[in-house]
Design an enzyme around this catalytic site. Structure first.
Site, PDB file in Angstrom:
ATOM      1  N   LYS A  80     -10.737  -5.808  -0.337  1.00 30.97           N
ATOM      2  CA  LYS A  80      -9.419  -5.204  -0.504  1.00 30.97           C
ATOM      3  C   LYS A  80      -9.420  -3.715  -0.138  1.00 30.97           C
ATOM      4  CE  LYS A  80      -9.705  -4.208  -5.499  1.00 30.97           C
ATOM      5  NZ  LYS A  80      -9.501  -2.759  -5.452  1.00 30.97           N
ATOM      6  N   ASP A  81     -10.604  -3.086  -0.095  1.00 30.59           N
ATOM      7  CA  ASP A  81     -10.697  -1.672   0.262  1.00 30.59           C
ATOM      8  C   ASP A  81     -10.994  -1.454   1.738  1.00 30.59           C
ATOM      9  OD1 ASP A  81     -10.324  -0.900  -2.414  1.00 30.59           O
ATOM     10  OD2 ASP A  81     -12.468  -1.096  -2.841  1.00 30.59           O
ATOM     11  N   ARG A 128       0.351  -0.312  -5.525  1.00 31.28           N
ATOM     12  CA  ARG A 128       0.888  -1.659  -5.781  1.00 31.28           C
ATOM     13  C   ARG A 128       1.001  -1.919  -7.277  1.00 31.28           C
ATOM     14  NH1 ARG A 128      -1.970  -5.831  -8.189  1.00 31.28           N
ATOM     15  NH2 ARG A 128      -3.812  -5.138  -7.052  1.00 31.28           N
ATOM     16  N   ARG A 129      -0.047  -1.602  -8.020  1.00 36.72           N
ATOM     17  CA  ARG A 129      -0.003  -1.814  -9.467  1.00 36.72           C
ATOM     18  C   ARG A 129       1.012  -0.896 -10.128  1.00 36.72           C
ATOM     19  NH1 ARG A 129      -6.521  -1.922  -9.828  1.00 36.72           N
ATOM     20  NH2 ARG A 129      -6.867  -4.162  -9.508  1.00 36.72           N
ATOM     21  N   ARG A 146      -8.763   7.713 -11.557  1.00 34.51           N
ATOM     22  CA  ARG A 146      -9.904   7.281 -10.757  1.00 34.51           C
ATOM     23  C   ARG A 146     -11.077   7.114 -11.714  1.00 34.51           C
ATOM     24  NH1 ARG A 146     -10.674   8.951  -5.524  1.00 34.51           N
ATOM     25  NH2 ARG A 146     -12.470   7.541  -5.663  1.00 34.51           N
ATOM     26  N   ARG A 152     -12.986   4.024 -17.303  1.00 35.72           N
ATOM     27  CA  ARG A 152     -11.591   3.612 -17.515  1.00 35.72           C
ATOM     28  C   ARG A 152     -11.442   2.879 -18.838  1.00 35.72           C
ATOM     29  NH1 ARG A 152      -8.992   2.161 -11.629  1.00 35.72           N
ATOM     30  NH2 ARG A 152     -10.313   3.511 -10.385  1.00 35.72           N
ATOM     31  N   CYS A 241      -4.040  -0.081   3.537  1.00 29.05           N
ATOM     32  CA  CYS A 241      -4.525  -0.826   2.376  1.00 29.05           C
ATOM     33  C   CYS A 241      -4.125  -0.194   1.050  1.00 29.05           C
ATOM     34  CB  CYS A 241      -6.039  -1.001   2.443  1.00 29.05           C
ATOM     35  SG  CYS A 241      -6.989   0.524   2.539  1.00 29.05           S
TER      36      CYS A 241
END
Length: 331
Positions: A80-81, A128-129, A146, A152, A241
């Site tokens: 996805k990256d 997107r999120r 980040r 996180r 992306c």
């Protein structure tokens, strides 16, 4: 003793865990030892928001430089990256079987995302999120973050944030243990990024045939078909992306089903499609190949998958998707 195969990987715990899984599978398949070669990418040192620094290839560029320079023999990326354009001289030699593609919300008390109170803080750096949170939890405040998975999770555990959104696949590959409560977000209501849950095994196009053959043994055809459709949608939108868009495809019998959504950055608008197409699935599972192997009737299933993705992208653009995403020529 044969020379070990060198796998270039980012230094993050998740990247090394992902690479470790691939290394173990390749050792089993090839009978050769695989050695991890840690490489520091710009994405690991630049702590700015991904939306500010563009995100396009920030984790891949340094790795690819190392591959071209002969510092390693192949790479493992989070698909996805990875930008949709593969540089000349490189090839995605395998896409191993996909992990869980869903997103997960983690909170201290198990409050569902849509029930978070006004002013609750949700951490994510993904456009997107962010758009999806604005739609699902309009009273919540999004905090652009980040950092690695542990940091996180710690920000929620400490009370600094009320929730974070992470990829289920990353948590699974890390084997992350946490007292936080999980809410798995269904793909029908919360589709995820093109390629999420998938890995890309990349090497030089002129790599030794022995290495190419060994890497090809890790390939999962249904996964490659699905991500080929998803990435073609992203490429067709020319959005990059880090665009606020989602696409998820899955092979179902002799067909492939594609769900895709493009969001306005604030989540206020969305344009979506849910498409099921026959891709001659029986042939695909028997003879499908990422290297363009033709079917007996001359059809290439991966070409068909790309064309389906481009068709879906055109339909999204016809419905106004261009007005929702910032188009990038570099995708």
């Amino acid at each position: 003793m044969s020379t070990p195969i060198r796998l270039g990987t980012r230094r993050s715990a998740l990247a090394q865990a992902q690479s470790g899984h691939v290394a173990a599978a390749l050792e089993k398949f090839s009978g050769r030892r695989v050695e991890l070669v840690p490489i520091t990418s710009e994405g690991d040192t630049n702590r700015a928001s991904l939306s500010e620094i563009g995100g396009q290839g920030i984790f891949a560029t340094r790795l690819r430089e190392a591959l071209f320079a002969g510092e390693c023999d192949f790479l493992v990326h989070s698909l996805k990256d990875l930008p949709t354009a593969v540089p000349e001289g490189l090839v995605i030699a395998a896409t191993p079987k996909r992990e869980d593609p869903r997103d997960v919300v983690l909170t201290r008390d198990g409050t569902p995302l849509h029930e978070l109170r006004s002013g609750s803080t949700v951490g994510t750096g993904s456009p997107r999120r962010i758009a999806q949170v604005h739609r699902r939890a309009p009273k919540a405040e999004v905090v652009d973050i980040r950092g690695n998975v542990d940091s996180r999770l710690a920000r929620v555990a400490s009370g600094e944030l009320d929730a974070v959104i992470l990829a289920a696949a990353g948590l699974s590959r890390l084997g992350a243990e946490t007292p936080l409560r999980r809410e798995e977000l269904g793909l029908a209501e919360w589709p995820t990024a093109p390629g999420q849950g998938s890995l890309a095994v990349e090497t030089r196009a002129d790599a030794p045939e022995e290495l190419l053959a060994a890497l090809a043994g890790l390939d999962d055809t249904d996964t490659r078909l699905a991500i080929t459709v998803e990435r073609a949608i992203l490429q067709g939108l020319d959005a990059g992306c880090q665009a606020p868009m989602a696409a998820h495809a899955v092979v179902e019998g002799s067909s492939i089903r594609v769900r895709t959504v493009v969001y306005a950055a604030d989540g206020g608008r969305r344009i979506g499609l849910d498409v099921t197409e026959d891709l001659n699935g029986e042939y695909i599972r028997r003879n499908g190949s990422g290297n363009g192997a033709d079917a007996a009737d001359g059809a290439d299933p991966m070409h068909a998958a790309r064309e389906l993705g481009f068709t879906v992208a055109r339909r999204l653009l016809d419905q106004g998707a261009a007005g929702l995403v910032s188009r990038e020529q570099s995708s």
